[in-house]
Design a protein around this motif. Structure first.
Motif, short mmCIF file in Angstrom:
data_model
loop_
_atom_site.label_atom_id
_atom_site.label_comp_id
_atom_site.label_asym_id
_atom_site.label_seq_id
_atom_site.Cartn_x
_atom_site.Cartn_y
_atom_site.Cartn_z
N PHE A 112 -3.57 -0.22 1.91
CA PHE A 112 -2.57 0.75 2.36
C PHE A 112 -2.17 1.61 1.17
N ASN A 113 -2.70 2.80 1.11
CA ASN A 113 -2.41 3.74 0.02
C ASN A 113 -2.69 3.14 -1.35
N GLU A 114 -3.93 2.76 -1.58
CA GLU A 114 -4.31 2.16 -2.86
C GLU A 114 -5.37 2.99 -3.57
N SER B 71 -3.75 4.46 5.62
CA SER B 71 -3.43 5.11 4.34
C SER B 71 -3.37 6.62 4.52
N ASN C 264 -0.63 2.81 10.54
CA ASN C 264 -0.27 1.62 9.77
C ASN C 264 0.18 0.51 10.73
N HIS D 29 0.22 -5.31 7.01
CA HIS D 29 -0.66 -6.14 6.21
C HIS D 29 -1.32 -7.26 7.02
N ASP E 96 -4.83 -4.85 -4.49
CA ASP E 96 -4.22 -4.33 -5.73
C ASP E 96 -4.62 -5.12 -6.98
N THR F 36 4.43 -1.67 -5.15
CA THR F 36 4.30 -2.63 -4.05
C THR F 36 4.44 -1.90 -2.72
N LYS F 37 3.70 -2.35 -1.71
CA LYS F 37 3.80 -1.77 -0.38
C LYS F 37 4.68 -2.66 0.51
N TYR F 38 5.39 -3.59 -0.14
CA TYR F 38 6.31 -4.48 0.57
C TYR F 38 7.74 -4.22 0.15
#
Ligand code: UDP
Ligand code: MG
Length: 337
Positions: free
Chosen positions: A14-16, A47, A73, A76, A98, A207-209
């Protein structure tokens, strides 16, 4: 060559964008060293940075890369689920994109699998480069989950793990919503063991969290694997009933004995009323959490929607360096829903 690889590596993305190439490089390096066939299943969880282009380019260069593009989206845990649905390997490894989970640890996971374990989870003996808030909340979270759930979910263990095909198929048969995958892989049973590793800093990006997603995730874990919050209510109601049974005669006695108006006035009433109703509303919230999840199940919506799959059909798969084969584009994944 068999029609399916020995190992599948699943990475939710997700957006990495700044990480994709390095992830591929390090996974390929480690997996090539095993001498076995492998595939890298990247699930693009909606993403909106340049991740998709990066993954597309990788896929065209290396047919062992497969990219599952979600229509938006879906989160996760659903991305990991899709990875498991699409993975073809005899053993399947889930890894964060990541690089907080070092790909080299996959070799340790594989070694245990070869010893005959069906699930090999990676335990974080140390966490680097994360805020004290994240470390503290994670620590509390894992210990709470461990205490109140009925399944033995190992402490300080994320989704980074290897699963045998049998386990993957068992977990795939569980189509529940609001998923807590590390709980589900414990729940199915089989022979499980852990290896320790040091969780690294994020290779790049944030972080995506965020806190909001962390809270949701914790609620999914608790409601998915425990009735504890519902059972707390019975204790609370007993305590309150006890207070009433004892309190009323005590107040009556004191008033008669002293002749004074103990607990007099509206302020007392107001405080008790507000206290009790906030208590009740909180229990409504807990019940609501379970009810909402029942509703999610009843609607039977798919866990995710796939917009496009970029992969090279196996019969056309070429070794590295050859002309890229045609890229198959699936319109949807209804067969995987
Ligand atoms: N991720 C995802 N969808 C989301 C959030 C995260 O696919 O909605 C992916 C993310 O790209 C990463 C992995 O899940 O590969 C773990 O997320 P992250 O590293 O942000 O979580 P943290 O390690 O901070 O708990
Ligand atoms: Mg991370």
């Amino acid at each position: 060559m068999a029609d399916h690889p020995v190992f599948s590596i699943i990475a939710p993305v997700f957006n990495e964008e700044p990480i994709i190439d390095e992830l591929y490089r390090r996974v390929a390096e480690v997996m090539d060293s095993t001498g076995e066939s492998w595939e890298l299943v990247m699930v693009n969880d909606g993403s909106y940075d340049g991740s998709a282009e990066k993954m597309r380019a990788l896929q065209q260069r290396d047919p062992r890369v497969r990219v599952i593009n979600f229509a938006r989206n879906f989160g996760h845990q659903n991305a990991v689920t899709a990875g498991m649905d699409y993975a073809r390997g005899d053993a399947v490894v889930i890894i964060d994109a990541d690089l907080q989970d070092p790909p080299a640890v996959i070799l340790d996971l594989i070694a245990k699998w070869r010893e005959g374990y069906h699930v090999v989870y990676a335990v974080r003996s140390e966490r680097r480069g994360e805020t004290w808030f994240k470390r503290l909340t994670a620590k509390i979270f894992y210990r709470m989950i461990y205490r109140i759930t009925d399944v033995n979910i190992p402490l300080d263990t994320g989704d980074f793990r290897l699963m045998d095909r049998q386990v993957v198929d068992a977990v795939k048969s569980m189509r529940e919503h609001n998923r807590f995958i590390r709980g589900m892989t414990s729940w199915v049973g089989f022979r499980q063991t852990g290896v320790h590793y040091v969780r690294q800093e994020r290779f790049a990006g944030e972080t995506k969290y965020p806190l909001r997603k962390m809270v949701r995730f914790a609620l999914d874990a608790i409601t998915g694997f425990s009735y504890f919050p519902l059972q707390v209510m019975i204790h609370a109601s007993l305590v309150l009933a006890l207070i009433a049974v004892l309190g009323v005669p005590i107040v009556a006695f004191l008033r008669l004995a002293t002749g004074e108006l103990i607990f007099e006035g509206q302020a007392t009433t107001l405080v008790v009323l507000l206290l009790l109703s906030s208590f009740q509303l909180f229990f409504f919230f807990i019940m609501g959490q379970y009810v909402a999840r029942i509703y999610d199940e009843v609607r039977q919506r798919p866990l995710y929607i796939v917009a496009e799959v970029w992969e090279t059909p196996t019969d056309q798969a070429q070794p590295e360096g050859a002309e890229p084969a045609a890229v198959q584009q699936a319109e949807d994944a209804s067969s995987h829903g």
